[in-house]
Design an enzyme around this catalytic site. Structure first.
Site, PDB file in Angstrom:
ATOM      1  N   GLY A  63      39.516  28.506  48.965  1.00  0.00           N
ATOM      2  CA  GLY A  63      38.962  29.675  48.290  1.00  0.00           C
ATOM      3  C   GLY A  63      40.039  30.360  47.473  1.00  0.00           C
ATOM      4  CB  CYS A  90      43.289  25.030  50.647  1.00  0.00           C
ATOM      5  SG  CYS A  90      44.333  25.788  49.399  1.00  0.00           S
ATOM      6  CE1 TYR A  91      41.754  33.345  51.581  1.00  0.00           C
ATOM      7  CE2 TYR A  91      39.919  32.705  52.995  1.00  0.00           C
ATOM      8  CZ  TYR A  91      40.731  33.689  52.456  1.00  0.00           C
ATOM      9  OH  TYR A  91      40.533  35.000  52.802  1.00  0.00           O
ATOM     10  CG  HIS A 181      41.904  21.147  47.961  1.00  0.00           C
ATOM     11  ND1 HIS A 181      40.804  21.902  48.295  1.00  0.00           N
ATOM     12  CD2 HIS A 181      42.854  22.018  47.530  1.00  0.00           C
ATOM     13  CE1 HIS A 181      41.058  23.175  48.057  1.00  0.00           C
ATOM     14  NE2 HIS A 181      42.296  23.274  47.601  1.00  0.00           N
ATOM     15  CD  GLU A 183      38.366  19.327  49.618  1.00  0.00           C
ATOM     16  OE1 GLU A 183      38.910  18.862  50.633  1.00  0.00           O
ATOM     17  OE2 GLU A 183      38.586  20.478  49.193  1.00  0.00           O
ATOM     18  CG  ASP A 238      16.065  15.221  40.421  1.00  0.00           C
ATOM     19  OD1 ASP A 238      16.682  14.209  40.790  1.00  0.00           O
ATOM     20  OD2 ASP A 238      16.597  16.189  39.871  1.00  0.00           O
ATOM     21  CE  LYS A 380      19.934  13.259  39.226  1.00  0.00           C
ATOM     22  NZ  LYS A 380      18.933  14.181  38.684  1.00  0.00           N
TER      23      LYS A 380
END
Ligand code: XMP
Length: 524
Positions: A63, A90-91, A181, A183, A238, A380
């Site tokens: 964040g 991180c944060y 991070h 990710e 979708d 998605k």
């Protein structure tokens, strides 16, 4: 407080969002491991929420704030007393340290942004299995503050030049905290950390699209009973997957309305209606309202006015056809999880409308219909996987997005039937070129925009005075940001030649190399 939307019966992981730009990527990495997870903003997560959701593990996101600032975001203290495995990023790491008795300091030469290398300490840690095979790991750092004193019970397992506490953990309590991070793609081995974390937290990887299909069908049947459902089918991924899923659940109780506004691509209406009606046996109404839409757009050149006209007419037309379906009680929509995630807002101010998007919002209340949104929990690529499970052809599942207002926003300025016909031909040639060169799946979206400019050219012995067009092709993850696609010059030259030779009315082809931002993907 928002309530968890968890599908019952699955192991659940909670991601507490502190406002990082990349929180959604944490969820993506976890879903790839067949772990069901939900993102909730930190403001909405308290002890009662944790008890209601009953996650098996928790990830604290990064964040933009500083834990040293008074009033900055915190995790509920109760989280650390529930015996749950927690991973702070991180944060999230700094919040853990701060709340568990360590210390965090601001900046002063220890900020780190970008690529860094973490090396291990002597101690070994279960969530680092598969790491440090080469002696060090590349990671992505993005922090101003840093941990200066780790919390009691924690040990250091990895360091980087500017983050002596890059990886810390209290293995006995299953608390893990990393400064970088894992990710993002710039931490190439980052997914391993999530994989190890969910394995030791006891997740069984029970979130698969095969299982989801069965559950979703049962849920739709229970919700709908013997009532009728209507669905606005656009032919996009979708709405196609939503319609196929609902059809599998309730068969003929579903009626789809395909609104043909005259702004579709070459043969598009026939392809979509043909596939759903003839091959999948869905009940599809083909609402042929080209005259209505094109009439209302006659002489209109302002982009936002065009969008508003189309959006309003779309709702009117859909309602007209839906009213003819007796006993309809539900409206199906292909809402996805990214539309549902509440984002953490720090500015609090209203954001500017760049473009008003086109959907059937507001209709359910107006028509007294209940919404069913069977894709609400999915990203998605999960929708695509579900579509494959349901037997939709690969060519449909892999289609590029196409905007609701259609070719109207690819024809800047006034729209005429003549311009639309030229645009359709050019677009078909361009997409054919892209497919022939095997590039379609690498590109997020590609199309031709017909420019409101005529230019002079020479063909044979004659002078021409025809339209110019722009080719657009972008790569993107979610349409929010995009880069132009780096075609080679041979491809561009060949495509320009084909368009000019095969499409009457165009004598000049340009390639749009604008990124988003500052450009948008569409031209209007
Ligand atoms: P922009 O042009 O804003 O587009 O960069 C981002 C993505 O959204 C699509 N788009 C729309 N989709 N209704 C839609 O369903 C709309 O009104 C609309 N406008 C843009 C666009 O094609 C791109 O994928």
């Amino acid at each position: 407080m928002t309530s968890p939307i968890a599908t019952p019966g699955h192991d659940r992981l909670l991601i507490i969002d502190f406002g990082s730009q990349v929180t959604q990527l944490i969820a993506r990495r976890l879903r790839e491991l067949n772990v069901y997870c939900e993102i909730h903003p930190y403001q909405t997560v308290d002890e009662a929420f944790l008890k209601e959701m009953a996650p098996k593990a928790v990830v604290l996101s990064g964040g933009p704030d500083s834990v040293t600032r008074e009033g900055s975001p915190r995790a509920p203290q109760a989280l650390f007393e529930m015996g749950l495995p927690v991973l702070g990023i991180c944060y999230g790491q700094q919040v853990m340290m701060h709340q568990l008795g360590g210390k965090v300091e601001s900046g002063h030469g220890t900020a780190e942004f970008g690529r860094a290398y973490v090396t291990p300490t002597e101690a070994r840690l279960d969530i680092l299995k598969g790491w440090f095979n080469e002696g060090r790991e590349q990671v992505w750092m993005s922090h101003g503050d840093h941990v200066s004193v780790i919390a009691p019970g924690f040990e250091v397992f990895g360091t980087s030049p500017n983050a002596p506490f890059a990886i810390t953990a209290d293995p006995a309590r299953h608390f893990y905290a990393v400064q970088f991070h894992p990710e993002v793609h710039h931490t190439p081995n980052g997914a391993k950390i999530y994989e190890n974390f969910v394995r030791l937290a006891g997740f069984t990887g029970d979130w698969t699209m095969g299982a989801y299909r069965e559950e979703a069908i049962a849920k739709i049947q229970a919700q709908v009973g013997d009532a009728k459902v209507i669905c606005a089918l656009s032919g996009g991924v979708d709405s196609s997957v939503a319609a196929a899923l609902i059809h599998e659940a309730v068969g003929d109780q579903l009626t789809c309305v395909f609104v043909d506004h005259g702004l579709l691509r070459l043969n598009e209406a026939e392809e979509v209606v043909g596939m759903f009606r003839d091959h999948m046996n869905l009940h599809v109404i083909h609402a042929e309202e080209q005259e209505l839409f094109l009439g209302a757009l006659d002489g209109v050149s302002d982009p936002e006015t065009k969008r508003k006209i189309i959006g309003k007419l779309f709702i009117d037309v859909f309602q007209k056809y839906a009213d003819q379906i007796e006993g309809a009680r539900f409206l199906a929509q292909g809402t996805l999880y990214p539309d549902v995630i509440e984002s953490v807002s720090f500015s609090g101010g209203p954001s500017v409308t760049i473009k008003s998007h086109h959907n059937v919002g507001g209709l359910p209340e107006k028509m007294g219909l209940k919404l069913i949104e069977p894709l609400r929990e999915l990203f998605k690529d999960e929708v695509r996987a579900l579509g494959r499970e349901l037997g939709l052809p690969a060519s449909f599942i892999g289609r590029h997005p196409f905007p609701g207002p259609g070719l109207a926003i690819r024809c800047p300025g006034e729209i005429t039937r003549e311009k639309l016909a030229i645009l359709r031909e050019a677009d078909a040639v361009y997409i054919d070129q892209i497919r022939k060169h095997g590039l379609y799946d690498e590109i997020w979206q590609a199309f031709v925009a017909l420019l409101p400019v005529r230019t002079v050219g020479v063909m044979g012995d004659g002078r021409t005075y025809d339209y110019a067009c722009a080719l657009r092709a972008v790569t993107s993850v979610d349409g929010m940001t995009a880069d132009y696609y780096p075609f080679d010059h041979t491809f561009l030259g060949e495509t320009a030649t084909r368009i000019i030779n095969e499409v009457q009315g165009i004598n000049r082809v340009t390639y749009d190399i604008t990124s988003k931002p500052p450009g948008t993907i569409e031209w209007e």
